[in-house]
Design a protein around this motif. Structure first.
Motif, PDB file in Angstrom:
ATOM      1  N   ILE A  63       0.841  -1.200   0.000  1.00  0.00           N
ATOM      2  CA  ILE A  63       0.000   0.000   0.000  1.00  0.00           C
ATOM      3  C   ILE A  63       0.877   1.252   0.000  1.00  0.00           C
ATOM      4  O   ILE A  63       0.657   2.179  -0.785  1.00  0.00           O
ATOM      5  CB  ILE A  63      -0.964  -0.006   1.202  1.00  0.00           C
ATOM      6  N   ALA A  64       1.886   1.291   0.856  1.00  0.00           N
ATOM      7  CA  ALA A  64       2.770   2.459   0.920  1.00  0.00           C
ATOM      8  C   ALA A  64       3.580   2.593  -0.364  1.00  0.00           C
ATOM      9  O   ALA A  64       3.756   3.698  -0.879  1.00  0.00           O
ATOM     10  CB  ALA A  64       3.697   2.351   2.130  1.00  0.00           C
ATOM     11  N   GLY A  65       4.058   1.473  -0.901  1.00  0.00           N
ATOM     12  CA  GLY A  65       4.847   1.508  -2.130  1.00  0.00           C
ATOM     13  C   GLY A  65       4.062   2.014  -3.320  1.00  0.00           C
ATOM     14  O   GLY A  65       4.620   2.653  -4.216  1.00  0.00           O
ATOM     15  N   GLU A  66       2.774   1.749  -3.335  1.00  0.00           N
ATOM     16  CA  GLU A  66       1.946   2.193  -4.457  1.00  0.00           C
ATOM     17  C   GLU A  66       1.526   3.657  -4.337  1.00  0.00           C
ATOM     18  O   GLU A  66       0.810   4.166  -5.194  1.00  0.00           O
ATOM     19  CB  GLU A  66       0.743   1.275  -4.605  1.00  0.00           C
ATOM     20  N   LEU A  67       1.983   4.329  -3.290  1.00  0.00           N
ATOM     21  CA  LEU A  67       1.773   5.776  -3.209  1.00  0.00           C
ATOM     22  C   LEU A  67       2.796   6.521  -4.068  1.00  0.00           C
ATOM     23  O   LEU A  67       2.633   7.696  -4.350  1.00  0.00           O
ATOM     24  CB  LEU A  67       1.899   6.253  -1.753  1.00  0.00           C
ATOM     25  N   LEU A  68       3.845   5.826  -4.461  1.00  0.00           N
ATOM     26  CA  LEU A  68       4.890   6.428  -5.287  1.00  0.00           C
ATOM     27  C   LEU A  68       4.577   6.207  -6.765  1.00  0.00           C
ATOM     28  O   LEU A  68       3.997   5.190  -7.129  1.00  0.00           O
ATOM     29  CB  LEU A  68       6.242   5.801  -4.944  1.00  0.00           C
ATOM     30  N   GLY A 106      10.546 -10.598  -0.646  1.00  0.00           N
ATOM     31  CA  GLY A 106       9.634 -11.626  -0.139  1.00  0.00           C
ATOM     32  C   GLY A 106       8.210 -11.492  -0.660  1.00  0.00           C
ATOM     33  O   GLY A 106       7.317 -12.195  -0.188  1.00  0.00           O
ATOM     34  N   ASN A 107       7.983 -10.577  -1.593  1.00  0.00           N
ATOM     35  CA  ASN A 107       6.643 -10.330  -2.141  1.00  0.00           C
ATOM     36  C   ASN A 107       5.619 -10.040  -1.049  1.00  0.00           C
ATOM     37  O   ASN A 107       4.493 -10.517  -1.098  1.00  0.00           O
ATOM     38  CB  ASN A 107       6.170 -11.507  -3.005  1.00  0.00           C
ATOM     39  N   VAL A 125      14.714  -3.629   5.537  1.00  0.00           N
ATOM     40  CA  VAL A 125      13.303  -4.007   5.674  1.00  0.00           C
ATOM     41  C   VAL A 125      12.577  -3.795   4.358  1.00  0.00           C
ATOM     42  O   VAL A 125      11.805  -4.650   3.901  1.00  0.00           O
ATOM     43  CB  VAL A 125      12.621  -3.220   6.822  1.00  0.00           C
ATOM     44  N   GLY A 126      12.820  -2.665   3.711  1.00  0.00           N
ATOM     45  CA  GLY A 126      12.191  -2.401   2.412  1.00  0.00           C
ATOM     46  C   GLY A 126      12.606  -3.415   1.363  1.00  0.00           C
ATOM     47  O   GLY A 126      11.767  -3.947   0.626  1.00  0.00           O
ATOM     48  N   PHE A 127      13.888  -3.723   1.307  1.00  0.00           N
ATOM     49  CA  PHE A 127      14.378  -4.724   0.361  1.00  0.00           C
ATOM     50  C   PHE A 127      13.757  -6.087   0.655  1.00  0.00           C
ATOM     51  O   PHE A 127      13.326  -6.794  -0.256  1.00  0.00           O
ATOM     52  CB  PHE A 127      15.906  -4.805   0.431  1.00  0.00           C
TER      53      PHE A 127
END
Length: 142
Positions: free
Chosen positions: A36-41, A99-100, A92-94
């Protein structure tokens, strides 16, 4: 050391479960925070930017609201070692990309769907957390 509070823990678990179910019902998606957070970019994939933004703002606003209502301080992880904190955040982000999914996607939503991939991911998350805590507290001495 953090005190175990069974009723607050139960209430928090119920709210996490309800929010995951509501997101699945209303948006048709898994409540994976990293996704969810990644798709804000950019690039934006669909028209759900506002709902994702609201979800992330809720994650930030909830502890502030609880602290305001109860008068208790917000628990925080504080470190003066900024490079270590940056490295930890990047790892953590990596890991969540590699880990999908993250602990919320696999641990909360994946396990409830009886996903074997999520079970494996959650076992790895937990084992890594146990080893990290042991190393920091008993070997490194933090």
């Amino acid at each position: 050391m953090t005190e175990f509070t069974p009723f607050a823990s139960l209430a928090g678990g119920v709210m996490i479960g309800l929010s995951a179910v509501m997101l699945m019902l209303w948006e048709g998606r898994i409540a994976g925070i990293s996704g969810i957070a990644g798709e804000l970019l950019p690039p934006y994939r669909d028209g759900a930017f506002l709902s994702r933004f609201g979800f992330v703002i809720g994650l930030i606003a909830a502890p502030v609201a609880i602290a305001t209502a109860t008068g208790e301080a917000i628990p925080q992880t504080v470190s003066s070692n900024v490079p270590l904190m940056i490295a930890a955040g990047l790892l953590v982000g990596f890991g969540s990309v590699w880990g999908n999914g993250c602990t919320s996607g696999h641990g909360v939503c994946g396990l409830s769907r009886l996903s074997t991939r999520s079970l494996a991911a959650t076992v790895v998350f937990m084992a890594t957390a146990f080893v990290t805590v042991f190393l920091v507290r008993h070997v490194i001495g933090g």
